[in-house]
Design a protein around this motif. Sequence first.
Motif, PDB file in Angstrom:
ATOM      1  N   LYS A 223     -70.883   5.054  28.052  1.00 23.99           N
ATOM      2  CA  LYS A 223     -71.722   4.215  28.911  1.00 23.99           C
ATOM      3  C   LYS A 223     -70.941   3.722  30.123  1.00 23.99           C
ATOM      4  O   LYS A 223     -71.468   3.696  31.245  1.00 23.99           O
ATOM      5  N   TRP A 224     -69.681   3.354  29.920  1.00 20.23           N
ATOM      6  CA  TRP A 224     -68.858   2.855  31.027  1.00 20.23           C
ATOM      7  C   TRP A 224     -68.690   3.919  32.108  1.00 20.23           C
ATOM      8  O   TRP A 224     -68.701   3.607  33.297  1.00 20.23           O
ATOM      9  N   GLN A 225     -68.572   5.157  31.688  1.00 20.75           N
ATOM     10  CA  GLN A 225     -68.465   6.229  32.682  1.00 20.75           C
ATOM     11  C   GLN A 225     -69.818   6.483  33.350  1.00 20.75           C
ATOM     12  O   GLN A 225     -69.907   6.562  34.579  1.00 20.75           O
ATOM     13  N   ASP A 226     -70.853   6.575  32.547  1.00 23.04           N
ATOM     14  CA  ASP A 226     -72.170   6.941  33.067  1.00 23.04           C
ATOM     15  C   ASP A 226     -72.728   5.893  34.026  1.00 23.04           C
ATOM     16  O   ASP A 226     -73.467   6.227  34.962  1.00 23.04           O
ATOM     17  N   LYS A 228     -70.960   4.180  36.002  1.00 23.79           N
ATOM     18  CA  LYS A 228     -70.025   4.101  37.132  1.00 23.79           C
ATOM     19  C   LYS A 228     -69.217   2.812  37.135  1.00 23.79           C
ATOM     20  O   LYS A 228     -68.882   2.269  38.181  1.00 23.79           O
ATOM     21  N   TRP A 229     -68.906   2.363  35.930  1.00 25.22           N
ATOM     22  CA  TRP A 229     -68.021   1.210  35.786  1.00 25.22           C
ATOM     23  C   TRP A 229     -66.561   1.649  35.835  1.00 25.22           C
ATOM     24  O   TRP A 229     -65.662   0.818  35.869  1.00 25.22           O
ATOM     25  N   LEU A 230     -66.346   2.976  35.830  1.00 25.23           N
ATOM     26  CA  LEU A 230     -65.023   3.578  35.985  1.00 25.23           C
ATOM     27  C   LEU A 230     -65.012   4.393  37.280  1.00 25.23           C
ATOM     28  O   LEU A 230     -66.073   4.767  37.780  1.00 25.23           O
ATOM     29  N   PRO A 231     -63.838   4.692  37.825  1.00 30.12           N
ATOM     30  CA  PRO A 231     -63.792   5.469  39.072  1.00 30.12           C
ATOM     31  C   PRO A 231     -64.401   6.868  38.899  1.00 30.12           C
ATOM     32  O   PRO A 231     -64.360   7.446  37.806  1.00 30.12           O
ATOM     33  N   GLN A 232     -64.936   7.381  39.969  1.00 32.87           N
ATOM     34  CA  GLN A 232     -65.459   8.744  39.960  1.00 32.87           C
ATOM     35  C   GLN A 232     -64.326   9.712  39.617  1.00 32.87           C
ATOM     36  O   GLN A 232     -63.238   9.632  40.170  1.00 32.87           O
ATOM     37  N   GLY A 233     -64.582  10.630  38.677  1.00 28.49           N
ATOM     38  CA  GLY A 233     -63.555  11.594  38.283  1.00 28.49           C
ATOM     39  C   GLY A 233     -62.371  10.963  37.591  1.00 28.49           C
ATOM     40  O   GLY A 233     -61.242  11.441  37.712  1.00 28.49           O
ATOM     41  N   GLN A 381     -66.554  14.074  29.021  1.00 27.80           N
ATOM     42  CA  GLN A 381     -67.042  15.276  29.702  1.00 27.80           C
ATOM     43  C   GLN A 381     -68.390  15.728  29.151  1.00 27.80           C
ATOM     44  O   GLN A 381     -69.024  16.616  29.721  1.00 27.80           O
ATOM     45  N   GLY A 382     -68.800  15.135  28.040  1.00 23.23           N
ATOM     46  CA  GLY A 382     -70.100  15.455  27.476  1.00 23.23           C
ATOM     47  C   GLY A 382     -70.128  16.623  26.525  1.00 23.23           C
ATOM     48  O   GLY A 382     -71.195  17.055  26.099  1.00 23.23           O
TER      49      GLY A 382
END
Length: 403
Positions: A223-226, A228-233, A381-382
């Motif tokens: 969820k944190w990645q999706d 965008k609570w983390l940097p892109q890439g 990465q899913g």
Amino acid sequence: MVRRRAAGATQAATNNLRLFTYEGDETIGLLKAQLKKFDAQAGTTTTVESLPGSGAAVYPDKLRTQLLGGKGPDIWRIWGGQIGAPFAKAKQALDLSKYYDKYGWDSSVNKQAVEGMTFDGLKAGLPLLSLGLGAWYNKSLFAKAGVSAPPKSYAELEQVNDKLVAVGVTPCGLGGKYGWDIMRLFEYLLEHTAGPELHDKLLTGAENWDRPEVVEAFTLFKKWQDKKWLPQGALGLDPADVEPWYVQGKTAYTIVGPWTEAAAILAAKKSPAAFGNFELPTDQTPVRHSGFVEGYMINAKTGNADKAAELLDFLAKPETQKALQITASTVKGAEPDPKALPLSAEWATKAGDHPFYTIQDQAFPKKQADQYFSVQSNLLQGSVKPDAAAKKMQEIVSAWAKS
């Protein structure tokens, strides 16, 4: 030049010492300056080799290769826990018991930290840092998002993240290269979902990872990645680059220890008053943060054991610790100066005596940590779902626990 002997032989005595470390580029100059001071008084010549930024993903393997090749350093810096343990178990690290007695380290160094570098009764290292991780943040970016105070619950932290994204600010700066930096987020989420008792049992294999609390933690991680609570890439970013982004205004905060005040804030000639820190809210009792110890070991095959121990004792002096700008020293009398390091002193006061869970790349041996990092990467990465990630972690940890 001293000729190195075969890997199993003790090296010849000499006044030349070699120290291997992972000291960052920002502070390596401080270390070299103190080593020069030691050499002047001890009649030694100490050379330094550093491998900064790679963390536990690369450094221990490089050290192990050198030791097995018979060209290991006299002294090396290392983490405690399961990162330092293999060097003790392989008898590559010298038993420092007689030097503890000679220099009185049992009295001058934090006992809990000493336990972190003691393996099966063997005092294999001298811990000089005991570090707790929290959120270090940029006050102006919090203000830009309308956040007036650090969050007190996990739900509030998610709300802060959403507010930051809404004003075009990436919340949490973590890099996924090597695995260990972005791991700091997952272990925090696991502390939140599992709680202290279960978290500790998971780290030793005493409880099954294939369970709802772990699945929930992995779900939040994604969820944190999706969101965008983390940097892109983030997975491809180097922690050494990303960590200071909160100081540069590229992210609002990061999960880091008090070394960041000297290495990121002061190194950038910024005022500590523009930044703050807080313990990440877990909604659990007791509130804990991630923690670990670091210190030095001496090569069991060195011919310079006495000189190497003399150097460790020099590094363990309060005045040396202060000169090195160590912000979480284990040495009595080396507590951070509130005038020079106000944020580190604040952290030590408000969270320094709180309990901590073992940072996960120290809780696991190198092999299992690398497998764990792969699970993290695959999840983000899913290619695997949270439930599959939990099952895979159970396979990894149970194989280690059984062995």
